[in-house]
Design a protein around this motif. Structure first.
Motif, mmCIF file in Angstrom:
data_model
loop_
_atom_site.group_PDB
_atom_site.id
_atom_site.type_symbol
_atom_site.label_atom_id
_atom_site.label_comp_id
_atom_site.label_asym_id
_atom_site.label_seq_id
_atom_site.Cartn_x
_atom_site.Cartn_y
_atom_site.Cartn_z
ATOM 1 N N ARG A 9 6.881 2.213 -14.922
ATOM 2 C CA ARG A 9 7.541 3.406 -14.373
ATOM 3 C C ARG A 9 8.722 3.067 -13.455
ATOM 4 N NH1 ARG A 9 2.853 7.035 -11.781
ATOM 5 N NH2 ARG A 9 2.579 5.115 -10.623
ATOM 6 N N ARG A 10 8.997 1.786 -13.278
ATOM 7 C CA ARG A 10 9.956 1.400 -12.238
ATOM 8 C C ARG A 10 11.369 1.916 -12.515
ATOM 9 N NH1 ARG A 10 11.550 -4.575 -10.929
ATOM 10 N NH2 ARG A 10 11.706 -4.639 -8.658
ATOM 11 N N VAL A 11 11.831 1.805 -13.760
ATOM 12 C CA VAL A 11 13.195 2.267 -14.060
ATOM 13 C C VAL A 11 13.288 3.772 -13.817
ATOM 14 C CG1 VAL A 11 14.949 2.514 -15.856
ATOM 15 C CG2 VAL A 11 13.627 0.403 -15.706
ATOM 16 N N HIS A 57 8.850 12.161 3.937
ATOM 17 C CA HIS A 57 7.957 11.738 2.852
ATOM 18 C C HIS A 57 8.703 11.809 1.518
ATOM 19 C CE1 HIS A 57 5.148 12.474 -0.489
ATOM 20 N NE2 HIS A 57 4.523 11.467 0.078
ATOM 21 N N ALA A 58 8.607 10.762 0.705
ATOM 22 C CA ALA A 58 9.152 10.803 -0.663
ATOM 23 C C ALA A 58 8.428 9.781 -1.515
ATOM 24 C CB ALA A 58 10.651 10.505 -0.663
ATOM 25 N N ASP A 59 8.169 10.183 -2.733
ATOM 26 C CA ASP A 59 7.587 9.272 -3.723
ATOM 27 C C ASP A 59 8.561 9.251 -4.898
ATOM 28 O OD1 ASP A 59 6.192 8.041 -5.770
ATOM 29 O OD2 ASP A 59 4.289 9.045 -5.301
ATOM 30 N N SER A 115 8.552 1.765 4.677
ATOM 31 C CA SER A 115 7.382 1.028 5.184
ATOM 32 C C SER A 115 7.254 -0.355 4.564
ATOM 33 C CB SER A 115 6.093 1.830 4.979
ATOM 34 O OG SER A 115 5.694 1.735 3.636
ATOM 35 N N GLY A 116 8.112 -0.683 3.603
ATOM 36 C CA GLY A 116 8.078 -2.041 3.030
ATOM 37 C C GLY A 116 8.623 -3.051 4.040
ATOM 38 N N ARG A 117 8.400 -4.338 3.747
ATOM 39 C CA ARG A 117 8.842 -5.375 4.697
ATOM 40 C C ARG A 117 10.356 -5.395 4.828
ATOM 41 N NH1 ARG A 117 5.115 -9.641 1.697
ATOM 42 N NH2 ARG A 117 5.697 -8.173 0.063
ATOM 43 N N ILE A 172 15.882 0.697 -2.184
ATOM 44 C CA ILE A 172 15.162 -0.583 -2.276
ATOM 45 C C ILE A 172 14.323 -0.533 -3.541
ATOM 46 C CG2 ILE A 172 13.376 -2.034 -1.214
ATOM 47 C CD1 ILE A 172 14.472 -1.310 1.511
ATOM 48 N N SER A 173 14.573 -1.476 -4.441
ATOM 49 C CA SER A 173 13.818 -1.504 -5.705
ATOM 50 C C SER A 173 12.330 -1.504 -5.369
ATOM 51 C CB SER A 173 14.185 -2.763 -6.504
ATOM 52 O OG SER A 173 14.054 -3.922 -5.689
ATOM 53 N N THR A 174 11.545 -0.743 -6.150
ATOM 54 C CA THR A 174 10.118 -0.658 -5.822
ATOM 55 C C THR A 174 9.412 -1.936 -6.266
ATOM 56 O OG1 THR A 174 9.337 0.308 -7.900
ATOM 57 C CG2 THR A 174 10.224 1.841 -6.246
ATOM 58 N N ASP A 175 8.204 -2.107 -5.752
ATOM 59 C CA ASP A 175 7.403 -3.288 -6.122
ATOM 60 C C ASP A 175 6.454 -2.970 -7.280
ATOM 61 O OD1 ASP A 175 5.643 -1.583 -4.887
ATOM 62 O OD2 ASP A 175 4.837 -3.067 -3.483
ATOM 63 N N ASP A 176 6.736 -1.869 -7.990
ATOM 64 C CA ASP A 176 5.841 -1.392 -9.044
ATOM 65 C C ASP A 176 6.185 -2.115 -10.361
ATOM 66 O OD1 ASP A 176 4.053 0.071 -10.452
ATOM 67 O OD2 ASP A 176 5.031 2.021 -10.161
HETATM 68 N N1 LIG Z 1 14.094 -11.264 -4.118
HETATM 69 C C1 LIG Z 1 12.803 -11.517 -4.111
HETATM 70 O O1 LIG Z 1 12.374 -12.675 -4.109
HETATM 71 C C2 LIG Z 1 11.810 -10.393 -4.095
HETATM 72 C C3 LIG Z 1 10.463 -10.681 -3.862
HETATM 73 C C4 LIG Z 1 9.560 -9.617 -3.827
HETATM 74 C C5 LIG Z 1 10.009 -8.328 -4.027
HETATM 75 N N2 LIG Z 1 11.322 -8.088 -4.254
HETATM 76 C C6 LIG Z 1 11.856 -6.733 -4.485
HETATM 77 O O2 LIG Z 1 12.423 -6.295 -3.262
HETATM 78 C C7 LIG Z 1 11.770 -5.093 -2.819
HETATM 79 C C8 LIG Z 1 11.629 -5.149 -1.307
HETATM 80 O O3 LIG Z 1 10.894 -6.310 -0.962
HETATM 81 P P1 LIG Z 1 9.724 -6.232 0.132
HETATM 82 O O4 LIG Z 1 9.355 -7.618 0.406
HETATM 83 O O5 LIG Z 1 10.115 -5.313 1.235
HETATM 84 O O6 LIG Z 1 8.562 -5.524 -0.712
HETATM 85 P P2 LIG Z 1 7.283 -4.731 -0.158
HETATM 86 O O7 LIG Z 1 7.028 -5.037 1.272
HETATM 87 O O8 LIG Z 1 6.180 -5.007 -1.136
HETATM 88 O O9 LIG Z 1 7.702 -3.223 -0.263
HETATM 89 C C9 LIG Z 1 7.595 -2.551 -1.490
HETATM 90 C C10 LIG Z 1 8.550 -1.391 -1.465
HETATM 91 O O10 LIG Z 1 8.447 -0.613 -2.669
HETATM 92 C C11 LIG Z 1 8.480 0.766 -2.278
HETATM 93 N N3 LIG Z 1 7.818 1.587 -3.309
HETATM 94 C C12 LIG Z 1 6.863 1.219 -4.186
HETATM 95 N N4 LIG Z 1 6.515 2.271 -4.955
HETATM 96 C C13 LIG Z 1 7.265 3.321 -4.546
HETATM 97 C C14 LIG Z 1 7.360 4.674 -4.924
HETATM 98 N N5 LIG Z 1 6.601 5.192 -5.898
HETATM 99 N N6 LIG Z 1 8.230 5.478 -4.282
HETATM 100 C C15 LIG Z 1 8.988 4.986 -3.264
HETATM 101 N N7 LIG Z 1 8.958 3.703 -2.858
HETATM 102 C C16 LIG Z 1 8.101 2.884 -3.486
HETATM 103 C C17 LIG Z 1 7.726 0.795 -0.971
HETATM 104 O O11 LIG Z 1 8.036 1.982 -0.252
HETATM 105 P P3 LIG Z 1 6.970 2.842 0.641
HETATM 106 O O12 LIG Z 1 5.658 2.116 0.580
HETATM 107 O O13 LIG Z 1 7.533 2.890 2.023
HETATM 108 O O14 LIG Z 1 6.942 4.183 0.011
HETATM 109 C C18 LIG Z 1 8.285 -0.459 -0.309
HETATM 110 O O15 LIG Z 1 9.520 -0.261 0.292
HETATM 111 C C19 LIG Z 1 10.432 -5.068 -3.569
HETATM 112 O O16 LIG Z 1 9.960 -3.749 -3.697
HETATM 113 C C20 LIG Z 1 10.813 -5.706 -4.893
HETATM 114 O O17 LIG Z 1 11.442 -4.768 -5.755
HETATM 115 C C21 LIG Z 1 12.225 -9.097 -4.284
#
Ligand SMILES: NC(=O)c1ccc[n+]([C@@H]2O[C@H](COP(=O)([O-])OP(=O)(O)OC[C@H]3O[C@@H](n4cnc5c(N)ncnc54)[C@H](OP(=O)(O)O)[C@@H]3O)[C@@H](O)[C@H]2O)c1
Length: 299
Positions: A84-86, A53-55, A12-14, A75-79
């Motif tokens: 807890r991210r690692v 569903h997965a967390d 569901s992330g971007r 996909i690296s989380t945004d947490d």
């Molecule tokens: N290169 C850059 O400039 C840049 C900038 C911003 C972020 N990032 C990194 O790239 C990733 C993707 O970017 P984005 O723009 O798509 O970010 P985003 O829209 O904020 O999406 C955040 C992502 O983190 C996932 N997430 C967070 N907590 C989680 C958990 N407990 N379990 C499973 N998934 C979890 C979300 O998955 P669900 O909500 O679907 O579970 C979602 O895919 C980010 O999460 C961040 O690590 C990179």
């Protein structure tokens, strides 16, 4: 076409949604995506995507959710701030091994070892190490700073309001890449079904200094934008004064410090190599988004 089953975490992330769109567009079938919020992705279920569903905080949810997957995009989380991210990423790698996944793709950052100014660079160093030690083959995508960041983090709106691009990055450069180019590269890496391990720098076509960015912005919106170089302390203070949130300002200062140190400037041809199509330049991105940029400022 790949016969392997592809699983994309964070559906569901971007970025996650853009990768799903790319895979569907390429005609890939049997796609699995995991998310904490499957309800948000009903439209993908109707296109044949297997929503699960997965967390990543909860390994129990992962064992079932990862079943049947051959190739994983983690996909690296945004947490960024919970600590807890690692562990979240480690939980995913462990679950992938248990589920019989053969190849892991991971979205890392540029030069994570050198980028000590960035507080979360150590998350990527640790996750990359865990992947290397997992005995699975891997593709690390070291994703440059998104071209969208200066817009989404309020920097370009602030520059358009004040006529000034504030920076402490000196002559340091950033190889901005659009999120959609990252998604194209990730989808291409997923479908090529290779089992060899590789690290790619996923970047835009050029690295830009603050002066070059301000000039490109100025040309794109037909307004003068001057660059003002300040030190890190003044940058933090003045960003907040220009409307950037006080929580965000320290992170933006670390970005400039890391840029000044030269750790965001590497340019690669990986997007073109993986997809056959060159990445979008930062200036093209600005021109394409001109109406949005001016609309956000003129409100
Ligand atoms: N290169 C850059 O400039 C840049 C900038 C911003 C972020 N990032 C990194 O790239 C990733 C993707 O970017 P984005 O723009 O798509 O970010 P985003 O829209 O904020 O999406 C955040 C992502 O983190 C996932 N997430 C967070 N907590 C989680 C958990 N407990 N379990 C499973 N998934 C979890 C979300 O998955 P669900 O909500 O679907 O579970 C979602 O895919 C980010 O999460 C961040 O690590 C990179």
């Amino acid at each position: 076409m790949s016969q392997s089953r592809i699983l994309v975490t964070g559906g569901s992330g971007r970025l996650g949604q853009m990768v799903l769109d790319q895979l569907l567009h390429a005609g890939v079938s049997g796609i699995i995506t995991t998310t904490r919020t499957p309800d948000k992705l009903g439209a993908y279920a109707s296109l044949g995507v297997d929503l699960r569903h997965a967390d990543l905080n909860d390994p129990q949810t992962l064992s079932k959710a990862f079943q049947g997957a051959d190739r994983l995009l983690l996909i690296s989380t945004d947490d960024l701030f919970s600590g807890r991210r690692v562990q979240q990423h480690t939980n995913a790698i462990d679950a992938a091994k248990r589920a019989g996944v053969r190849h892991i793709h991971y979205t890392s950052m540029p030069e994570p070892e050198a980028s000590t100014a960035i507080p979360f660079s150590s998350d990527h160093v640790a996750t990359e190490a865990t992947i290397r030690e997992s005995d699975l083959s891997y593709t690390i995508l070291r994703v440059a700073w998104y071209a969208e960041n200066p817009v989404e983090l309020g920097l370009i709106p602030a520059a358009l309001r004040t006529g000034t691009w504030l920076t402490s990055a000196g002559a340091g450069r950033i190889a901005y890449v659009t999120r959609s180019d990252v998604a194209r590269a990730a989808a291409a890496a997923l479908v090529r079904d290779k089992e060899t391990s590789q690290i790619y720098d996923i970047t835009g076509p050029h690295a830009m200094s603050a002066a070059e960015l301000a000039a490109a912005l100025s040309r794109s919106v037909d307004r003068p934008i001057e660059v003002r170089q300040v030190d890190d302390t003044a940058l933090a203070r003045e960003l907040v004064a220009s409307g950037v949130s006080p929580q965000l300002a320290p992170m933006l200062v670390t970005t400039d410090a890391n840029t000044r140190a030269g750790n965001f400037e590497r340019v690669s041809h990986a997007v073109q190599e993986l997809t056959g199509v060159p990445p979008t330049s930062f200036e093209s991105f600005l021109v394409k988004n001109k109406a949005r940029l001016l609309g956000a400022t003129d409100k």
